[in-house]
Design a protein around this motif. Structure first.
Motif, short mmCIF file in Angstrom:
data_model
loop_
_atom_site.label_atom_id
_atom_site.label_comp_id
_atom_site.label_asym_id
_atom_site.label_seq_id
_atom_site.Cartn_x
_atom_site.Cartn_y
_atom_site.Cartn_z
N TYR A 178 9.07 -2.31 1.74
CA TYR A 178 8.83 -1.11 0.97
C TYR A 178 9.71 -0.55 -0.12
O TYR A 178 9.81 -0.27 -1.28
CB TYR A 178 8.59 -0.01 2.14
CG TYR A 178 8.40 1.54 1.52
CD1 TYR A 178 7.09 1.68 1.03
CD2 TYR A 178 9.60 2.24 1.67
CE1 TYR A 178 7.05 3.07 0.46
CE2 TYR A 178 9.30 3.55 0.78
CZ TYR A 178 8.12 3.85 0.51
OH TYR A 178 7.92 5.29 0.04
N ALA A 220 -0.53 4.06 -2.00
CA ALA A 220 -0.84 5.57 -1.36
C ALA A 220 -0.01 6.78 -2.18
O ALA A 220 0.94 6.61 -2.83
CB ALA A 220 -0.09 5.48 0.03
N CYS A 242 1.38 7.72 6.72
CA CYS A 242 1.49 6.42 7.47
C CYS A 242 3.01 5.88 8.12
O CYS A 242 3.11 5.31 9.07
CB CYS A 242 1.18 5.45 6.27
SG CYS A 242 -0.70 5.48 5.73
N LEU A 243 3.75 6.14 7.31
CA LEU A 243 5.30 6.11 7.61
C LEU A 243 5.77 6.85 8.89
O LEU A 243 6.23 6.19 9.95
CB LEU A 243 6.38 6.54 6.65
CG LEU A 243 6.32 5.58 5.43
CD1 LEU A 243 7.45 6.03 4.40
CD2 LEU A 243 6.70 4.07 5.87
N TYR A 270 0.77 -1.00 -0.04
CA TYR A 270 0.04 0.14 -0.04
C TYR A 270 0.86 1.30 0.00
O TYR A 270 0.66 2.27 -0.77
CB TYR A 270 -1.08 0.14 1.27
CG TYR A 270 -1.66 1.39 1.51
CD1 TYR A 270 -2.94 1.65 0.73
CD2 TYR A 270 -1.21 2.21 2.38
CE1 TYR A 270 -3.32 2.99 0.91
CE2 TYR A 270 -1.78 3.42 2.70
CZ TYR A 270 -3.05 3.72 1.77
OH TYR A 270 -3.64 4.83 1.89
N LEU A 271 1.82 1.35 0.88
CA LEU A 271 2.57 2.47 0.99
C LEU A 271 3.62 2.50 -0.42
O LEU A 271 3.72 3.98 -0.72
CB LEU A 271 3.87 2.40 2.20
CG LEU A 271 3.13 2.32 3.59
CD1 LEU A 271 4.33 1.83 4.27
CD2 LEU A 271 2.60 3.82 3.77
N GLN A 324 0.17 10.59 1.86
CA GLN A 324 -0.43 9.39 2.71
C GLN A 324 0.67 8.45 3.04
O GLN A 324 0.69 7.94 4.11
CB GLN A 324 -1.37 8.74 1.81
CG GLN A 324 -2.80 9.31 1.48
CD GLN A 324 -3.91 8.62 0.63
OE1 GLN A 324 -3.23 7.83 -0.29
NE2 GLN A 324 -5.01 8.84 0.69
N ALA A 325 1.66 8.42 1.99
CA ALA A 325 2.50 7.22 2.55
C ALA A 325 3.42 7.97 3.50
O ALA A 325 3.99 7.21 4.55
CB ALA A 325 3.51 7.14 1.30
#
Length: 295
Positions: free
Chosen positions: A181, A104, A112-113, A99-100, A108-109
Motif C-alpha cells: 500500500y 477506493a 477497509c484498513l 484497491y486501497l 472507503q480506504a
C-alpha cells in the motif's frame, strides 16, 4: 537519518533517541545472537564440566542436523512452506493493496484498513485458535459445506499443511499489505490512465507500470512475511498435525524439552543464516537495496 532527526527534534533529543536505539540494538539483538553462536559451537555438558577439557569448540551440533534425515527433511519443508506462504500472501494482498491505494475513496480506504486492523487487536494465539475452531472436523466450515451439499462428510482440514498455510496467510497478511500500500500510494495515477488510454490492457499495465513501481514494497512484504512464517511457532503448533511439524517446533523441543540449548542454538543459527540468504535473494531478484526497502 541522524541529521533529519536533529532538524526535527533538536540535537539533545536526537542523541537520546540514537542512544536508546543503539542500546536496544546491542542488548537485544547483537549480544543474544553472539551468545547463540557461541552456544552452537559448544557441546552440551554438565555444569561441572563447563570450562573443562570437554568444553571446546566443534561443529558437532551442526553435523547432527545433516545426519538426522527427519530433522533435515522438516528443515527444508519449513523453508519451502514459508516460501509458499509468502507467495500466497502476496497473491491475496496485492489486489487489496491496489484497491486501497488507487481505487477506493479516502473514506472507503480508511474503513477497509480499520476492518483489517481490528482483528489484530486480539492476541495471535487467540486468532490462530479461532481458525482451529473454524477448520475443525466438526467445525462451522464443514457444517456449512455439508449444509450447502458440497460435501457428503466432514473434511480433515487440519490433517496436513493446509490449515497451517491458511493460518499463516491470515496471521501475516498485514505485513504484506502495508508495504504494498505504501509503495502503490506513491504511484502517479496519470501513468495508469496514460497506459490505459494508449490501449494497454490491465494485465500489461500492472506488469509494466504498477508492479515495477511497487518492487520495494513487494520486496519488503516478502521479506517480512517469509521471516515471520519461517520463525513461527504458535500457528504450526495449533493448526498443524504430527505430519506437518515446523522446524521451529524442533528448536523449541531442544531448548525447553530436551534441555540441549547448544543443539537448539545450532538449529536456530542455521535457520537464521538461511533467512538472511533469502533476504539477499529477494533484494537481488527485485533489484532493490536497503535504502529502497527502508522507504
Amino acid at each position: 537519518m541522524f541529521k533529519q532527526l536533529c532538524n526535527r527534534f533538536g540535537t539533545p533529543i536526537s542523541v537520546g533517541i540514537a542512544a536508546l536505539l543503539l542500546v536496544w540494538l546491542i542488548a537485544l539483538v547483537i549480544l543474544p545472537q553472539l551468545l547463540m553462536v557461541d552456544y552452537s559451537f559448544r557441546p552440551n555438558l554438565l555444569p561441572s564440566e563447563i570450562g573443562g577439557p570437554k568444553d571446546s569448540y566443534s561443529l558437532v551440533n551442526y553435523v547432527t542436523l545433516f545426519n538426522n534425515k527427519i530433522h533435515l527433511g522438516i528443515f527444508f519443508k519449513t523453508i519451502w512452506s514459508s516460501v509458499m506462504v509468502t507467495a500466497l500472501t502476496l497473491v491475496v494482498s496485492y489486489p487489496l493493496a491496489f484497491y486501497l491505494a488507487k481505487v477506493a475513496t479516502p473514506k472507503q480506504a480508511a474503513l477497509c484498513l480499520l476492518l483489517l486492523i481490528i482483528p489484530f487487536w486480539i492476541n495471535e494465539i487467540l486468532r490462530t485458535f479461532s481458525w482451529y475452531i473454524i477448520l475443525a472436523y466438526n467445525g462451522p466450515l464443514n457444517a456449512m459445506l455439508q449444509a450447502l451439499g458440497l460435501i457428503d462428510r466432514p473434511l480433515r482440514f487440519l490433517s496436513g499443511d493446509g490449515g497451517v498455510m491458511v493460518g499463516m496467510v491470515y496471521a501475516y497478511i498485514l505485513f504484506m499489505i502495508f508495504p504494498l500500500y505504501n509503495a502503490l500510494e506513491s504511484l502517479d495515477a496519470n501513468q495508469i490512465r496514460a497506459a490505459r488510454n494508449l490501449g494497454a490492457s490491465w494485465a500489461k499495465t500492472h506488469l509494466r507500470i504498477i508492479i515495477p513501481h511497487a518492487k520495494p514494497g513487494i520486496a519488503t512484504g516478502c521479506i517480512m512475511t517469509f521471516m515471520l512464517a519461517a520463525g513461527s511457532y504458535a500457528v504450526p503448533a495449533l493448526l498443524g498435525s504430527p505430519g506437518s511439524r515446523w522446524f521451529t517446533q524442533i528448536i523449541y523441543n531442544w531448548f525447553f524439552e530436551g534441555g540441549n540449548w547448544n543443539q537448539g542454538a545450532a538449529y536456530a543459527f542455521l535457520l537464521l543464516i538461511l533467512c538472511i540468504g533469502f533476504i539477499g535473494l529477494v533484494m537481488k531478484v527485485f533489484k532493490v537495496g536497503l535504502g529502497d526497502i527502508a522507504k
